[in-house]
Write a protein that holds these residues in place. Sequence first.
Motif, PDB file in Angstrom:
ATOM      1  N   PRO A   7     -29.498 -48.879   2.842  1.00 43.15           N
ATOM      2  CA  PRO A   7     -28.752 -50.090   3.204  1.00 43.15           C
ATOM      3  C   PRO A   7     -29.692 -51.240   3.585  1.00 43.15           C
ATOM      4  N   PRO A   8     -29.240 -52.485   3.373  1.00 43.46           N
ATOM      5  CA  PRO A   8     -30.079 -53.634   3.710  1.00 43.46           C
ATOM      6  C   PRO A   8     -30.395 -53.657   5.201  1.00 43.46           C
ATOM      7  N   TYR A   9     -31.516 -54.192   5.509  1.00 50.60           N
ATOM      8  CA  TYR A   9     -31.991 -54.268   6.885  1.00 50.60           C
ATOM      9  C   TYR A   9     -31.224 -55.368   7.608  1.00 50.60           C
ATOM     10  N   LEU A  10     -30.358 -54.946   8.551  1.00 43.90           N
ATOM     11  CA  LEU A  10     -29.432 -55.905   9.142  1.00 43.90           C
ATOM     12  C   LEU A  10     -30.062 -56.856  10.154  1.00 43.90           C
ATOM     13  N   PHE A  11     -31.300 -56.559  10.549  1.00 42.26           N
ATOM     14  CA  PHE A  11     -31.965 -57.483  11.457  1.00 42.26           C
ATOM     15  C   PHE A  11     -32.621 -58.625  10.682  1.00 42.26           C
ATOM     16  N   ALA A  12     -32.601 -58.556   9.350  1.00 36.02           N
ATOM     17  CA  ALA A  12     -33.365 -59.505   8.533  1.00 36.02           C
ATOM     18  C   ALA A  12     -32.996 -60.952   8.863  1.00 36.02           C
ATOM     19  N   ARG A  13     -31.672 -61.237   8.919  1.00 41.97           N
ATOM     20  CA  ARG A  13     -31.225 -62.598   9.161  1.00 41.97           C
ATOM     21  C   ARG A  13     -31.693 -63.081  10.541  1.00 41.97           C
TER      22      ARG A  13
ATOM     23  N   PRO B 210     -31.058 -45.680  12.954  1.00 45.19           N
ATOM     24  CA  PRO B 210     -30.876 -45.757  11.492  1.00 45.19           C
ATOM     25  C   PRO B 210     -31.476 -44.602  10.689  1.00 45.19           C
ATOM     26  N   VAL B 211     -32.458 -43.892  11.256  1.00 45.97           N
ATOM     27  CA  VAL B 211     -33.144 -42.844  10.486  1.00 45.97           C
ATOM     28  C   VAL B 211     -32.227 -41.664  10.147  1.00 45.97           C
ATOM     29  N   TYR B 212     -31.205 -41.405  10.959  1.00 45.89           N
ATOM     30  CA  TYR B 212     -30.270 -40.303  10.632  1.00 45.89           C
ATOM     31  C   TYR B 212     -29.579 -40.607   9.303  1.00 45.89           C
TER      32      TYR B 212
ATOM     33  N   PRO C 106     -27.358 -57.438  17.471  1.00 46.97           N
ATOM     34  CA  PRO C 106     -25.936 -57.261  17.162  1.00 46.97           C
ATOM     35  C   PRO C 106     -25.610 -55.776  16.979  1.00 46.97           C
ATOM     36  N   GLY C 107     -24.520 -55.335  17.569  1.00 48.57           N
ATOM     37  CA  GLY C 107     -24.166 -53.917  17.536  1.00 48.57           C
ATOM     38  C   GLY C 107     -24.013 -53.361  16.138  1.00 48.57           C
ATOM     39  N   ASN C 108     -23.518 -54.181  15.219  1.00 45.66           N
ATOM     40  CA  ASN C 108     -23.281 -53.648  13.870  1.00 45.66           C
ATOM     41  C   ASN C 108     -24.575 -53.436  13.089  1.00 45.66           C
ATOM     42  N   ALA C 109     -25.723 -53.902  13.646  1.00 44.97           N
ATOM     43  CA  ALA C 109     -27.007 -53.572  13.012  1.00 44.97           C
ATOM     44  C   ALA C 109     -27.260 -52.067  13.078  1.00 44.97           C
ATOM     45  N   PHE C 110     -26.543 -51.369  13.972  1.00 39.87           N
ATOM     46  CA  PHE C 110     -26.709 -49.921  14.125  1.00 39.87           C
ATOM     47  C   PHE C 110     -25.563 -49.148  13.487  1.00 39.87           C
ATOM     48  N   GLY C 111     -24.691 -49.853  12.764  1.00 43.16           N
ATOM     49  CA  GLY C 111     -23.555 -49.186  12.128  1.00 43.16           C
ATOM     50  C   GLY C 111     -22.280 -49.985  12.354  1.00 43.16           C
ATOM     51  N   ASP C 112     -21.326 -49.792  11.453  1.00 45.73           N
ATOM     52  CA  ASP C 112     -20.090 -50.596  11.487  1.00 45.73           C
ATOM     53  C   ASP C 112     -19.339 -50.483  12.812  1.00 45.73           C
ATOM     54  N   SER C 113     -19.364 -49.298  13.414  1.00 40.28           N
ATOM     55  CA  SER C 113     -18.617 -49.129  14.660  1.00 40.28           C
ATOM     56  C   SER C 113     -19.270 -49.848  15.837  1.00 40.28           C
ATOM     57  N   GLY C 114     -20.466 -50.408  15.608  1.00 39.03           N
ATOM     58  CA  GLY C 114     -21.106 -51.214  16.658  1.00 39.03           C
ATOM     59  C   GLY C 114     -20.628 -52.656  16.650  1.00 39.03           C
ATOM     60  N   GLU C 115     -19.802 -52.995  15.671  1.00 38.93           N
ATOM     61  CA  GLU C 115     -19.252 -54.364  15.616  1.00 38.93           C
ATOM     62  C   GLU C 115     -18.494 -54.656  16.909  1.00 38.93           C
ATOM     63  N   GLY C 116     -18.626 -55.915  17.370  1.00 39.00           N
ATOM     64  CA  GLY C 116     -17.932 -56.275  18.601  1.00 39.00           C
ATOM     65  C   GLY C 116     -18.773 -56.060  19.852  1.00 39.00           C
ATOM     66  N   PHE C 117     -19.998 -55.536  19.672  1.00 38.94           N
ATOM     67  CA  PHE C 117     -20.896 -55.295  20.812  1.00 38.94           C
ATOM     68  C   PHE C 117     -22.273 -55.894  20.532  1.00 38.94           C
ATOM     69  N   PHE C 118     -23.034 -56.093  21.575  1.00 39.76           N
ATOM     70  CA  PHE C 118     -24.450 -56.432  21.404  1.00 39.76           C
ATOM     71  C   PHE C 118     -25.274 -55.637  22.401  1.00 39.76           C
ATOM     72  N   ARG C 119     -26.559 -55.487  22.089  1.00 44.63           N
ATOM     73  CA  ARG C 119     -27.462 -54.665  22.895  1.00 44.63           C
ATOM     74  C   ARG C 119     -28.557 -55.532  23.509  1.00 44.63           C
ATOM     75  N   ILE C 120     -28.706 -55.411  24.822  1.00 41.65           N
ATOM     76  CA  ILE C 120     -29.771 -56.130  25.524  1.00 41.65           C
ATOM     77  C   ILE C 120     -30.826 -55.115  25.942  1.00 41.65           C
ATOM     78  N   ALA C 121     -32.074 -55.323  25.544  1.00 42.05           N
ATOM     79  CA  ALA C 121     -33.143 -54.395  25.922  1.00 42.05           C
ATOM     80  C   ALA C 121     -33.831 -54.883  27.199  1.00 42.05           C
TER      81      ALA C 121
END
Length: 400
Positions: free
Chosen positions: A20-26, A137-139, A363-378
């Motif tokens: 799948p395309p790298y979703l962090f690219a944008r 993403p490696v799984y 963006p949560g969906n960078a880790f999969g579709d079910s992550g849509e609607g969330f974001f991750r703060i490190a």
Amino acid sequence: MTDTAQQSKLALSKRLDLIPPYLFARLDQKKAEAKAKGVDVINMGIGDPDQATLQPIIDEMHTAIDDASTHDYPPYTGTLDFRKAACKWTADRFGVQEFDPVTQCLSTVGSKESIHNLFLAFVDPGDYTLVPDPGYPVYNTGTIFAGGTPYKMPLLAKNNFLPDLEAIPADICKKAKVMFLNYPNNPTSATAPVEFFQAAVDFCKKHNILLAHDMAYSEIYFEGYTSPSIFNAKGAEDIAIEFHSFSKSYNMTGWRLGWVLGNQEAIQALGQVKTNVDSGVFKAIQKAGIRGFQIPQEDIEKRNLDVYEPRRQAILEGLRSLGWDIQGPKSTMFVWAPIPRSESSAADFCTKVLEECGIVVSPGNAFGDSGEGFFRIAMTTDVPRIQEAFKRMADKGIKY
Ligand SMILES: *Cc1c(COP(=O)(O)O)cnc(C)c1O
């Protein structure tokens, strides 16, 4: 595809098209643009510790590298001393059985390679794997490289970000070879009770599925929390293996060191792949790792209290001041939060925060579709910068 790629004479594998395309690219592009414009970017995107490796490990490395006996090819499976120390540490830390260092444990060049290689050992074309979504993403890509099909187990807020095992269709259970779990979880920061691990072990036994548990975040924890190991569940050793990593625990992402232990058949199969792919971990690094195992738990706790806890509090305070009603994570270096009610997509929200405030979050969906609607703060930047980030958001009127 770019024009250059279309004109290429090189015949790439079909397999690469399936990745799948790298979703962090944008977001990466926007980040580069902001930096080029001179914006003072605050990076809370990537999950890479910003602190130095713990000092005893660095000190040991200085000694080990001067010892010429560390310079030749290491044993593929890891030095026996390292594997002994890894089995003992895991047993002591989680109160689980001590696995046999010779047959039930391997050192890894960081978890990532071994997670990838595990799929090559277990998955044929037509096979399924059960992988968390959102997830590391490696799984997903490891399954695809092996010719298999990932079945995405949604991690939903209403289930405390645990997969609903009963919801996996019967025909998928039949075709599934490997299930991956990861608690404490990246990206949702959720933790799993041992009762859930027991249910997963029982499920995998029933369907003859290898259960692989990724425990990369066990050593970043708060408020006295200890994550269970998969081997705290009864009978797990019959069906499960567990991946551990020095990367996040000891601030060693660049060193590439981890270990995997558990079910002998699975460890042997993974070892067979690895022996044909990599040539093991630099012996000096394994020596330094053994020193890491000797660091008292109090010192790890002190690191968590001194470094991560104030950041966690600053992030929670910042979010709450903007209207988020949010609980702190018990473990991991992440806070997982819903996007504002007025926003329709995680990617749009994260782009807005970057463009208007110069802040990078994932963006949560960078880790999969079910992550849509969330974001991750490190929690990878210091408290003053975190406070600055939330001040910028407040100034721009961002709120939940
Ligand atoms: C960082 C991370 C890893 C990989 O760690 P390495 O040992 O550096 O390869 C594995 N799993 C998850 C969930 C991670 O976040």
